[in-house]
Design a protein around this motif. Sequence first.
Motif, mmCIF file in Angstrom:
data_model
loop_
_atom_site.group_PDB
_atom_site.id
_atom_site.type_symbol
_atom_site.label_atom_id
_atom_site.label_comp_id
_atom_site.label_asym_id
_atom_site.label_seq_id
_atom_site.Cartn_x
_atom_site.Cartn_y
_atom_site.Cartn_z
ATOM 1 N N ARG A 72 -6.324 -4.808 -4.978
ATOM 2 C CA ARG A 72 -6.367 -3.584 -5.785
ATOM 3 C C ARG A 72 -5.551 -2.439 -5.188
ATOM 4 N NH1 ARG A 72 -11.878 -2.650 -6.512
ATOM 5 N NH2 ARG A 72 -11.750 -4.118 -8.218
ATOM 6 N N ASP A 73 -5.748 -2.126 -3.902
ATOM 7 C CA ASP A 73 -5.049 -0.982 -3.311
ATOM 8 C C ASP A 73 -3.567 -1.231 -3.067
ATOM 9 O OD1 ASP A 73 -5.352 -2.714 -1.151
ATOM 10 O OD2 ASP A 73 -5.758 -1.101 0.267
ATOM 11 N N ARG A 74 -3.118 -2.444 -3.359
ATOM 12 C CA ARG A 74 -1.716 -2.794 -3.189
ATOM 13 C C ARG A 74 -0.960 -2.737 -4.517
ATOM 14 N NH1 ARG A 74 -5.219 -4.754 -0.007
ATOM 15 N NH2 ARG A 74 -4.828 -5.350 2.104
ATOM 16 N N GLY A 75 -1.678 -2.452 -5.606
ATOM 17 C CA GLY A 75 -1.039 -2.370 -6.915
ATOM 18 C C GLY A 75 -0.637 -3.717 -7.467
ATOM 19 N N VAL A 76 -1.404 -4.756 -7.106
ATOM 20 C CA VAL A 76 -1.081 -6.132 -7.476
ATOM 21 C C VAL A 76 -2.165 -6.673 -8.395
ATOM 22 C CG1 VAL A 76 -0.734 -8.475 -6.579
ATOM 23 C CG2 VAL A 76 0.112 -6.516 -5.290
ATOM 24 N N THR A 77 -1.751 -7.393 -9.442
ATOM 25 C CA THR A 77 -2.672 -8.114 -10.296
ATOM 26 C C THR A 77 -2.772 -9.539 -9.764
ATOM 27 O OG1 THR A 77 -2.045 -6.798 -12.218
ATOM 28 C CG2 THR A 77 -3.154 -8.902 -12.639
ATOM 29 N N GLN A 112 0.844 -1.203 0.000
ATOM 30 C CA GLN A 112 0.000 0.000 0.000
ATOM 31 C C GLN A 112 0.876 1.250 0.000
ATOM 32 O OE1 GLN A 112 -2.448 -0.821 3.458
ATOM 33 N NE2 GLN A 112 -4.244 -1.153 2.164
ATOM 34 N N GLY A 113 1.955 1.225 0.748
ATOM 35 C CA GLY A 113 2.857 2.369 0.790
ATOM 36 C C GLY A 113 3.523 2.629 -0.548
ATOM 37 N N LEU A 114 3.944 1.569 -1.220
ATOM 38 C CA LEU A 114 4.575 1.722 -2.523
ATOM 39 C C LEU A 114 3.573 2.179 -3.582
ATOM 40 C CD1 LEU A 114 6.911 -1.407 -2.569
ATOM 41 C CD2 LEU A 114 7.571 0.988 -2.207
ATOM 42 N N ASN A 115 2.302 1.859 -3.364
ATOM 43 C CA ASN A 115 1.246 2.202 -4.315
ATOM 44 C C ASN A 115 0.373 3.338 -3.771
ATOM 45 O OD1 ASN A 115 -0.143 1.613 -6.813
ATOM 46 N ND2 ASN A 115 -1.812 0.806 -5.571
ATOM 47 N N HIS A 116 0.900 4.159 -2.865
ATOM 48 C CA HIS A 116 0.108 5.158 -2.144
ATOM 49 C C HIS A 116 -0.644 6.129 -3.036
ATOM 50 C CE1 HIS A 116 3.754 7.446 -2.940
ATOM 51 N NE2 HIS A 116 3.048 8.530 -2.753
ATOM 52 N N ASP A 117 -0.099 6.472 -4.188
ATOM 53 C CA ASP A 117 -0.780 7.432 -5.058
ATOM 54 C C ASP A 117 -1.532 6.752 -6.193
ATOM 55 O OD1 ASP A 117 1.338 6.557 -6.578
ATOM 56 O OD2 ASP A 117 2.298 8.528 -6.729
ATOM 57 N N GLY A 118 -1.460 5.418 -6.259
ATOM 58 C CA GLY A 118 -2.153 4.669 -7.293
ATOM 59 C C GLY A 118 -1.557 4.822 -8.680
ATOM 60 N N LEU A 119 -0.367 5.429 -8.762
ATOM 61 C CA LEU A 119 0.244 5.682 -10.060
ATOM 62 C C LEU A 119 1.300 4.666 -10.458
ATOM 63 C CD1 LEU A 119 0.629 9.569 -9.810
ATOM 64 C CD2 LEU A 119 -1.190 8.245 -10.916
ATOM 65 N N ARG A 120 1.661 3.763 -9.544
ATOM 66 C CA ARG A 120 2.676 2.770 -9.876
ATOM 67 C C ARG A 120 2.141 1.833 -10.950
ATOM 68 N NH1 ARG A 120 4.453 -1.873 -9.308
ATOM 69 N NH2 ARG A 120 2.827 -2.755 -8.054
ATOM 70 N N ASP A 121 2.978 1.496 -11.909
ATOM 71 C CA ASP A 121 2.589 0.574 -12.971
ATOM 72 C C ASP A 121 2.378 -0.802 -12.360
ATOM 73 O OD1 ASP A 121 2.181 -0.873 -15.266
ATOM 74 O OD2 ASP A 121 4.233 -0.657 -16.000
ATOM 75 N N THR A 122 1.162 -1.309 -12.472
ATOM 76 C CA THR A 122 0.833 -2.604 -11.860
ATOM 77 C C THR A 122 1.045 -3.770 -12.806
ATOM 78 O OG1 THR A 122 -1.484 -2.408 -12.488
ATOM 79 C CG2 THR A 122 -0.863 -1.524 -10.336
ATOM 80 N N ALA A 123 1.610 -3.511 -13.972
ATOM 81 C CA ALA A 123 1.763 -4.563 -14.979
ATOM 82 C C ALA A 123 2.874 -5.548 -14.644
ATOM 83 C CB ALA A 123 2.019 -3.940 -16.344
#
Length: 107
Positions: A99-104, A70-81
């Motif tokens: 979802r909020d962790r930036g994980v597929t 969640q901290g690494l993805n805090h702004d939701g802009l990290r590429d989750t691919a």
Amino acid sequence: MPIYGVTYLHGRIQSPDYPHHDYILSSADFGRAYLAEGWATKFVRAFLDQYTVVLVGYQAESPPVKYLLQGLNHDGLRDTANLYAFDRGRLEDIEVKWRDRGVTPIP
């Protein structure tokens, strides 16, 4: 140095006579690596910038993993691919968990 294959950040079961290694095995090791010294957080961040990562054996609600991602993805802009996790259940349900962790998730 490039990494090929599987990297065990948090350790794996070894034979009792296996020589000492620097993997994270206990909660004290985890706290030291992620919080006190911070090297594991930097390692994971750099890893995500360079590689496709598949989490094996992690739970979406495991507090250390949850907070780190969640901290690494805090702004939701990290590429989750490039970050995936195996999970059990229906795709719709596990997508909500990760979802909020930036994980597929991979069901």
